[in-house]
Design a protein around this motif. Sequence first.
Motif, PDB file in Angstrom:
ATOM      1  N   GLY A  47       0.787  -1.240   0.000  1.00 51.18           N
ATOM      2  CA  GLY A  47       0.000   0.000   0.000  1.00 51.18           C
ATOM      3  C   GLY A  47       0.812   1.279   0.000  1.00 51.18           C
ATOM      4  N   VAL A  48       2.149   1.196   0.142  1.00 50.72           N
ATOM      5  CA  VAL A  48       2.962   2.416   0.121  1.00 50.72           C
ATOM      6  C   VAL A  48       3.241   2.767  -1.344  1.00 50.72           C
ATOM      7  CG1 VAL A  48       5.101   3.518   0.857  1.00 50.72           C
ATOM      8  CG2 VAL A  48       4.002   1.834   2.340  1.00 50.72           C
ATOM      9  N   VAL A  49       2.684   3.887  -1.810  1.00 51.43           N
ATOM     10  CA  VAL A  49       2.796   4.252  -3.227  1.00 51.43           C
ATOM     11  C   VAL A  49       3.804   5.373  -3.473  1.00 51.43           C
ATOM     12  CG1 VAL A  49       0.453   3.495  -3.746  1.00 51.43           C
ATOM     13  CG2 VAL A  49       0.847   5.867  -3.036  1.00 51.43           C
ATOM     14  N   HIS A  50       4.246   6.028  -2.416  1.00 50.63           N
ATOM     15  CA  HIS A  50       5.234   7.094  -2.591  1.00 50.63           C
ATOM     16  C   HIS A  50       6.012   7.252  -1.297  1.00 50.63           C
ATOM     17  CE1 HIS A  50       7.024  10.752  -4.256  1.00 50.63           C
ATOM     18  NE2 HIS A  50       6.894  11.265  -3.039  1.00 50.63           N
ATOM     19  N   SER A  51       7.327   7.419  -1.434  1.00 49.75           N
ATOM     20  CA  SER A  51       8.178   7.549  -0.257  1.00 49.75           C
ATOM     21  C   SER A  51       9.365   8.436  -0.607  1.00 49.75           C
ATOM     22  CB  SER A  51       8.666   6.157   0.179  1.00 49.75           C
ATOM     23  OG  SER A  51       9.401   6.234   1.376  1.00 49.75           O
ATOM     24  N   GLU A  52       9.576   9.500   0.162  1.00 51.29           N
ATOM     25  CA  GLU A  52      10.727  10.367  -0.085  1.00 51.29           C
ATOM     26  C   GLU A  52      11.059  11.174   1.167  1.00 51.29           C
ATOM     27  OE1 GLU A  52      10.341  13.869  -2.593  1.00 51.29           O
ATOM     28  OE2 GLU A  52       8.157  13.814  -2.398  1.00 51.29           O
ATOM     29  N   ILE A  53      12.300  11.643   1.219  1.00 54.35           N
ATOM     30  CA  ILE A  53      12.742  12.521   2.300  1.00 54.35           C
ATOM     31  C   ILE A  53      12.984  13.895   1.714  1.00 54.35           C
ATOM     32  CG2 ILE A  53      14.612  12.997   3.933  1.00 54.35           C
ATOM     33  CD1 ILE A  53      14.829   9.927   4.267  1.00 54.35           C
ATOM     34  N   LEU A  54      12.380  14.907   2.319  1.00 52.39           N
ATOM     35  CA  LEU A  54      12.523  16.281   1.839  1.00 52.39           C
ATOM     36  C   LEU A  54      13.375  17.051   2.837  1.00 52.39           C
ATOM     37  CD1 LEU A  54       9.237  15.373   1.310  1.00 52.39           C
ATOM     38  CD2 LEU A  54       9.493  17.348  -0.147  1.00 52.39           C
ATOM     39  N   LEU A  55      14.395  17.718   2.342  1.00 52.37           N
ATOM     40  CA  LEU A  55      15.369  18.390   3.202  1.00 52.37           C
ATOM     41  C   LEU A  55      15.213  19.909   3.145  1.00 52.37           C
ATOM     42  CD1 LEU A  55      18.610  16.358   2.324  1.00 52.37           C
ATOM     43  CD2 LEU A  55      17.016  15.975   4.221  1.00 52.37           C
ATOM     44  N   PRO A  56      15.372  20.580   4.283  1.00 56.74           N
ATOM     45  CA  PRO A  56      15.351  22.046   4.292  1.00 56.74           C
ATOM     46  C   PRO A  56      16.673  22.606   3.795  1.00 56.74           C
ATOM     47  CG  PRO A  56      15.794  21.248   6.488  1.00 56.74           C
ATOM     48  CD  PRO A  56      15.562  20.027   5.638  1.00 56.74           C
ATOM     49  N   ALA A  57      16.735  23.904   3.598  1.00 57.50           N
ATOM     50  CA  ALA A  57      17.973  24.544   3.146  1.00 57.50           C
ATOM     51  C   ALA A  57      19.080  24.275   4.162  1.00 57.50           C
ATOM     52  CB  ALA A  57      17.754  26.050   2.996  1.00 57.50           C
ATOM     53  N   GLY A  58      20.271  23.913   3.664  1.00 54.40           N
ATOM     54  CA  GLY A  58      21.426  23.699   4.526  1.00 54.40           C
ATOM     55  C   GLY A  58      21.588  22.293   5.045  1.00 54.40           C
ATOM     56  N   ALA A  59      20.589  21.434   4.837  1.00 51.82           N
ATOM     57  CA  ALA A  59      20.685  20.058   5.328  1.00 51.82           C
ATOM     58  C   ALA A  59      21.607  19.241   4.422  1.00 51.82           C
ATOM     59  CB  ALA A  59      19.305  19.427   5.390  1.00 51.82           C
ATOM     60  N   PRO A  60      22.382  18.303   4.992  1.00 55.04           N
ATOM     61  CA  PRO A  60      23.318  17.511   4.174  1.00 55.04           C
ATOM     62  C   PRO A  60      22.593  16.453   3.342  1.00 55.04           C
ATOM     63  CG  PRO A  60      23.361  16.764   6.452  1.00 55.04           C
ATOM     64  CD  PRO A  60      22.483  17.978   6.431  1.00 55.04           C
ATOM     65  N   GLU A  61      23.150  16.142   2.194  1.00 54.57           N
ATOM     66  CA  GLU A  61      22.550  15.158   1.289  1.00 54.57           C
ATOM     67  C   GLU A  61      22.490  13.772   1.917  1.00 54.57           C
ATOM     68  OE1 GLU A  61      21.204  15.277  -1.987  1.00 54.57           O
ATOM     69  OE2 GLU A  61      21.033  17.365  -1.372  1.00 54.57           O
ATOM     70  N   ARG A  62      23.377  13.484   2.894  1.00 50.82           N
ATOM     71  CA  ARG A  62      23.400  12.136   3.477  1.00 50.82           C
ATOM     72  C   ARG A  62      22.066  11.806   4.166  1.00 50.82           C
ATOM     73  NH1 ARG A  62      26.373  15.175   7.233  1.00 50.82           N
ATOM     74  NH2 ARG A  62      25.609  15.023   9.400  1.00 50.82           N
ATOM     75  N   TRP A  63      21.310  12.816   4.566  1.00 43.92           N
ATOM     76  CA  TRP A  63      20.038  12.561   5.250  1.00 43.92           C
ATOM     77  C   TRP A  63      18.949  12.099   4.297  1.00 43.92           C
ATOM     78  CZ3 TRP A  63      19.869  17.469   8.908  1.00 43.92           C
ATOM     79  CH2 TRP A  63      20.830  17.289   9.918  1.00 43.92           C
TER      80      TRP A  63
END
Length: 630
Positions: A47-63
């Motif tokens: 049932g999970v159709v979309h999954s993503e992590i959204l980062l604020p300005a200044g956050a590192p890409e590793r997150w």
Amino acid sequence: MAIYHLSVKLISRATGRSAVAAAAYRSASRLEDNRLQRTHDFTNKTGVVHSEILLPAGAPERWKDRSVLWNEVERTETRRDAQLAREVEFALPRELPKHAAIALAQDFVREQFVAPGMVADLNVHWDSGEEDGLHRPHAHVMLSLRGVEEVSGPDSPQKRTRFGLKRREWNRPALLSVWRQRWAEQVNACLSEHDLDLRVDHRSNAARGIPLEPQRKVGSAASRRKVRGEQSERVSDHLGIARRNGDRLLAEPSLVLETLTRQQSTFTRQDLARFVDRHTADPEQFVQVMAKVEACPELVALGKGGRGQERFSTRDMVAVEQRLAEMSVKLGQTQGHAMSLRIRQAAMRVPGLGEEQALAVGEVTKSRDLSVVVGYAGTGKSTMLGVARKAWEKAGYRVRGAALSGIAAEGLESGSGIASRTLASLELSWGHRDGLLERGDVLVVDEAGMVGSRQMERVLSVAHAAGAKVVLVGDPEQLQAIEAGGAFRAVAERVGSVGITTVRRQHPLWQQEATKELATGRTGAALERYETAGLIQGHQTLEEALSGVVADWDTARQAHPGKSGIMLAHRRVDVRALNEAARRIRQERGELEAGVELPVMTAQGERLFAHGDRLYFLRNDRHLGVKNGT
């Protein structure tokens, strides 16, 4: 019918929770939990159709790696009872296409959570109810509780990014109210864009005048136990509320119909069954309530709709629309606002008026008590109304203006010189017998396409009883009614209208055509015209586009310091980035007072303000003397 739900809770170690486990479950993924030294595997979850992590300005890409992100959160929190994350869960309208519902969730998360600085782990679930098989789309958003900071140590002078202090302002109860209201606004805007006659409301049943108990949400695990015949305290509480509500509906079945038509002017039997199912405890009570509602004399069958489904409404809603139709015809036939031919002709010959504007002035200054003006944005409706105002006043009539929103009323007043208020404030003052319409008054209602049937009928009835004239101005294609019904279009069809289609805000013919195309939803064709003229600039990345917009803005304002300019972006996170970049330029040039910045808590988080800043207000505040959009 679309359902409103938005809830917030904390994920805390004090209750035995793990942020890594919670993230694995919501994303249906397999994550290693470094603190607990165990694996959380939920890859069998559907049932999970979309999954993503959204980062604020200044956050590192590793997150953007879910395992890295939530293990770092766990490592940062050292207390045994630490609060690890905040989770926001909200229902998505099942009536929307899946891609549109996902985009709606993304926009809301970026605007309300990511822009103020939170890291957001968004997962959209599109599963089905075990009892009824209906889709129950919803979103889970796990949010960081700490801000992002850059640090450097004596052994490592190179800066690195990590989680900083916990942001206490993100815990304010007032912020939850902002989230709840904003989610309702975004859902309703999206439903209108998809031409769905549905609305949601974030307010409580009590605030909306609905005498039903609010129900607690029953999670999927509790629902499964309910299906097996087991009852948790939550399920038991839910069923108790449902039974009491069902008993109330048995005693007063018209409540079902009244509540449904607050959100949509017509509905299907399936809509009816869903509502009754949500407010009854078992199949027996469901059947009893459905039988009572279907036998209710308030229910009116309208015939089959475009999809072949039988559609229904209520006697009250049908009566509202019948009264609206009758009142439109009555006002249209009443000749209570005559003026001399000399004044009318002089108004139509005012220098600068286009042919269509002059015809519109002639139409609205006729003696009949209801006129309708239909026109695109940029066609000079405000200029036309300003000329008509002078003619009415010269003939001895008092002119008043109204619009649904405060900023629209302000725009009507500044563009035409007609003193204007919101319709809500007018109706409130009428209820107190203050500021009543009088014989000979002219009431101009701008952006009338946004006014619902009930409110339109009330306004026309008050005007007719007072002997006043009403002029409705708007565009039924561009704006959708906020409450049930499409009143402006219905009135225009019954009494006729005068159209203003010549765009005057732009002078080149191709720009006028592009404006018409934008107003009627032909966006692609409009953009092709601008691209052909070399006025669209492409960029490889979002960052390059943002930098290019700011550079163009700065170049234009230096070349033409006496003119105004504006930068526009679709997402609020991009709006904030543009504002901050422009503000840095103004600071560097000494346009803002140096060294004196005051922190102010806003609905978008804490912001810094200095003397020289320009502010844009997002809500009405009488004490400050501002409106939403000032």
